[in-house]
Design a protein around this motif. Structure first.
Motif: not given
Length: 326
Positions: A171, A173, A289
Motif C-alpha cells: 500500500h 499514500r 497490506p
C-alpha cells in the motif's frame, strides 16, 4: 482430585477463580475480612465464602481467625507472596496487551531517505513520539529500493520515499511535497540570481549521492537536461548528504535537493528556486497490506493529518529569509 484434608497440600487447579485470589490478597493486606470487603466494594459474606473455599480447594489453612481479625499462617504468607507476584504480572500483561492493541505500546520501524531537522518528516516523527511515548521508534536510512526490500522482508513497518510508487504488493499514500531547489557555491555566477531555470543549469557538473535519494536525483537531472546544450556531467559519490553539500561549497559542482535540505546549516552554499520546475516532488508512505497494527495505523493517521495541514512540508521553516539567502 482435590484432597480437602487440612495441612495436606494439593496441586493448584486452573478452576480456581481469579476473584478468589484477589479477595484473598485483600484480606492478607487488611488482616480483616470486613475491611477487605469494604475496600473491594463487595459483601463480607462473599469474601469469607471465597477465602474459605480457596483454603478447602488448596487443602491449606491460609489464615488464623480470631476475634479482632485474622493472621496469616506461615503457609498463607508464602502463598500470598507468590500469588501477589503472579497477579501483578497478570495485571501488567493485561495492561500492556491493551496498550499494544490501541497502539500505545510496542515498536515502530521506519525507513527513510534522509532526516533533516525541522523538515516535515522530522516533525512528523517528533510529534508521533510525543503523542505515543510508549512506542519505541527505530529509524533506518537507505535508498527507496533498499528500504522497500527491507519492508518486504518484514524488517521495517513503513518507509517514506520520494515519488508516488505503484507497488502491487504494498500500500502507498502520498503524504507531502517539496519544491526542488538548486544548490550552488556562493561564489558561482548563478548565486546572485533570485531563481534559475534548467537552461541556466545546462553544462554544469552535477554531484549526486549513491545513497538516499541519489538515484532519483540522477534520473531527474537526466530527464530535465535531455537534449540541452552544452551537455552536463553527472558525478556520483558514496558520501553522506552533508559531505555532498560541503563539496558543492568547495566548488566541485552543483546539485539539486528538496527544499527541506536548505534548512541544513551549509556554509558557502546558496539554494536557488528552479523557476521552470512546475510541480514539487511528492513523498509517499509505503507499507505492507498485511501489517494491521495500531502502532502503524496511528502513524498513518497523524501523517495524513499533518500532510493535509502542511502539504508542502515547509510551513515550519524559518520564512524570514528567502531560500536563495539561506
Amino acid at each position: 482430585m482435590v484432597d480437602r484434608q487440612w495441612g495436606v497440600p494439593t496441586q493448584l487447579g486452573s478452576r480456581i477463580p481469579l476473584v478468589s485470589l484477589v479477595q484473598t490478597l485483600a484480606v492478607a493486606e487488611h488482616l480483616n475480612f470486613r475491611h477487605a470487603a469494604n475496600a473491594l466494594g463487595v459483601s463480607l459474606s462473599s469474601v469469607s465464602a471465597r477465602v474459605k473455599a480457596l483454603e478447602e480447594d488448596l487443602g491449606i489453612l491460609l489464615f488464623e481467625r480470631h476475634a479482632r481479625g485474622v493472621r496469616l499462617t506461615e503457609a498463607g504468607r508464602r502463598f500470598v507472596e507468590s500469588v501477589a507476584t503472579g497477579v501483578d504480572q497478570l495485571d501488567h500483561a493485561v495492561k500492556t496487551a491493551g496498550m499494544a492493541a490501541s497502539g500505545e505500546w510496542g515498536r515502530l520501524r521506519i525507513g527513510v531517505h534522509a532526516m533533516t531537522s525541522r523538515s516535515f518528516l522530522a516533525e512528523l516523527i517528533a510529534q508521533y513520539r510525543e503523542d505515543h511515548p510508549g512506542i519505541e521508534v527505530e529509524i533506518t536510512e537507505g535508498t527507496a529500493r533498499e528500504t522497500v526490500m527491507q519492508l518486504r522482508a518484514d524488517r521495517l513497518d513503513i518507509v517514506f520515499v520520494a515519488g508516488t510508487p505503484e507497488l502491487p504488493d504494498c500500500h502507498s499514500r502520498r503524504i507531502w511535497t517539496e519544491p526542488i531547489v538548486a544548490a550552488v557555491p556562493d561564489r558561482h555566477p548563478l548565486a546572485e540570481m533570485s531563481a534559475v531555470t534548467w537552461a541556466d543549469l545546462a553544462g554544469e557538473t552535477f554531484l549526486v549521492r549513491h545513497g538516499g535519494t541519489g538515484p532519483q536525483v540522477h534520473d531527474h537531472i537526466v530527464l530535465r537536461l535531455a537534449g540541452r546544450w552544452p551537455a552536463s556531467s553527472i558525478q556520483r559519490f558514496d558520501v553522506e548528504r552533508g559531505t555532498l553539500l560541503s563539496m558543492v561549497g568547495q566548488g566541485f559542482g552543483i546539485t539539486i535537493v528538496g527544499a527541506a535540505t536548505s534548512l541544513l546549516p551549509s556554509s558557502s552554499v546558496v539554494f536557488l528556486p528552479i523557476a521552470d520546475e512546475s510541480e514539487p516532488v511528492p513523498f509517499s508512505a509505503v507499507w505492507s497490506p498485511f501489517n494491521r497494527s495500531a502502532v502503524l495505523r496511528n502513524l498513518l493517521t497523524l501523517a495524513s493529518k499533518m500532510g493535509q495541514a502542511d502539504p508542502t512540508g515547509l510551513s515550519r521553516r524559518d520564512s524570514s529569509r528567502p531560500i536563495a539567502q539561506q
